[in-house]
Design a protein around this motif. Sequence first.
Motif, PDB file in Angstrom:
ATOM      1  N   PHE A  94      39.808  25.806  33.425  1.00 48.64           N
ATOM      2  CA  PHE A  94      40.574  27.048  33.362  1.00 48.64           C
ATOM      3  C   PHE A  94      40.390  27.658  31.982  1.00 48.64           C
ATOM      4  CE2 PHE A  94      43.427  23.580  32.196  1.00 48.64           C
ATOM      5  CZ  PHE A  94      43.987  24.022  31.010  1.00 48.64           C
ATOM      6  N   PHE A  95      40.695  28.942  31.892  1.00 48.54           N
ATOM      7  CA  PHE A  95      40.498  29.664  30.639  1.00 48.54           C
ATOM      8  C   PHE A  95      41.437  29.133  29.559  1.00 48.54           C
ATOM      9  CE2 PHE A  95      41.656  33.170  27.769  1.00 48.54           C
ATOM     10  CZ  PHE A  95      40.393  33.463  27.249  1.00 48.54           C
ATOM     11  N   GLY A  96      40.889  28.835  28.380  1.00 51.36           N
ATOM     12  CA  GLY A  96      41.686  28.344  27.266  1.00 51.36           C
ATOM     13  C   GLY A  96      42.009  26.863  27.347  1.00 51.36           C
ATOM     14  N   ARG A  97      41.244  26.105  28.119  1.00 56.95           N
ATOM     15  CA  ARG A  97      41.546  24.685  28.301  1.00 56.95           C
ATOM     16  C   ARG A  97      41.491  23.919  26.986  1.00 56.95           C
ATOM     17  NH1 ARG A  97      37.934  20.548  31.897  1.00 56.95           N
ATOM     18  NH2 ARG A  97      36.443  21.078  30.249  1.00 56.95           N
ATOM     19  N   SER A  98      40.515  24.203  26.146  1.00 59.92           N
ATOM     20  CA  SER A  98      40.401  23.487  24.871  1.00 59.92           C
ATOM     21  C   SER A  98      41.623  23.711  23.999  1.00 59.92           C
ATOM     22  CB  SER A  98      39.138  23.931  24.133  1.00 59.92           C
ATOM     23  OG  SER A  98      37.972  23.654  24.901  1.00 59.92           O
ATOM     24  N   LEU A  99      42.115  24.960  23.970  1.00 58.11           N
ATOM     25  CA  LEU A  99      43.287  25.261  23.172  1.00 58.11           C
ATOM     26  C   LEU A  99      44.520  24.548  23.714  1.00 58.11           C
ATOM     27  CD1 LEU A  99      44.684  26.852  20.927  1.00 58.11           C
ATOM     28  CD2 LEU A  99      44.939  28.756  22.544  1.00 58.11           C
ATOM     29  N   VAL A 100      44.679  24.550  25.032  1.00 63.89           N
ATOM     30  CA  VAL A 100      45.831  23.884  25.644  1.00 63.89           C
ATOM     31  C   VAL A 100      45.776  22.388  25.390  1.00 63.89           C
ATOM     32  CG1 VAL A 100      47.009  23.405  27.826  1.00 63.89           C
ATOM     33  CG2 VAL A 100      46.065  25.672  27.391  1.00 63.89           C
ATOM     34  N   ARG A 101      44.591  21.799  25.449  1.00 62.87           N
ATOM     35  CA  ARG A 101      44.449  20.367  25.164  1.00 62.87           C
ATOM     36  C   ARG A 101      44.859  20.057  23.729  1.00 62.87           C
ATOM     37  NH1 ARG A 101      38.719  18.216  27.824  1.00 62.87           N
ATOM     38  NH2 ARG A 101      39.432  18.143  30.003  1.00 62.87           N
TER      39      ARG A 101
END
Length: 290
Positions: A94-101
């Motif tokens: 999903f979009f922004g997965r790295s940031l959410v992780r």
Amino acid sequence: MNQDWRVAALFLASVLTLGLIVGGPLVYSIGLSFYASESFISPSRWVGLGNYLELLADPLFWKALGNGLTIAVVAIVLQVSFGVSIALVLNRQFFGRSLVRAVAVLPYLLPTVVACLVVQWMLDPNYGLLKSILSSFGVGMFDWGANPATAMGVIVMVSVWIWTPFVVTCVLAGLQGIPAQLYEAAHVDGASAWKQFWHITLPGLRSVMIVVILLRGIWMFNKFDVVWLLTKGGPLNETETLPTLAFRRAFVEFNLGGGAAVATMSFLLLAIVILVYLRLFPIDETRQGR
């Protein structure tokens, strides 16, 4: 050949150093538990098993043991439940997965003392943030620290908040090792998401979960900082655990032998549980089974 000797010598030196660092205090603590002493420099008096007999007859010891088990079991169940759920979501594209992780791991990086101070400030019955929010709705604030149930709940809540990211990280790593072809084949066969989770994801994560639950069990049972910073074992010892009881006996009541006896009993109980756990869930056999 000379290089091999150096590697062997370095390994042996590392093992001996680790043995001294871990084994030295352990042996000293066990030896201290057979003496009555008020400080590390005061004269000691041999009492044999006296500290242990007194400890086993103390209702506070059994209360602390029960409290520690309750906190550990409830916190581990919540950490694992939330950790697996969050990891499954973060494993999707999903979009922004790295940031959410990255954001999901932040509580794990927060120092425990800071987390506890923030929670105390938010829940302070006199000037806390939650009091201000409730006051705006005309609702009064209660003193969470004066109620054993809420005090225990806050300890569990903070532990779950801080340590769930550890579970998320481990489960995410485990999910990377499950072949995507298994899910594709299950989807072709018409398996539901629940069946895929039950028959593919859980078996694939079993070895990871065995280690995670073992480590979280050890750490939660030995948890001192969160309990002491939030409640200091109160109210009226209702949230006392074995680590806080050992600290209280040794450095508050100036009974080093009694505190060492509590620490030794905690170590023995935990060692027995670990041996039984590893007997029931052998890690090596699990890996071979996969």
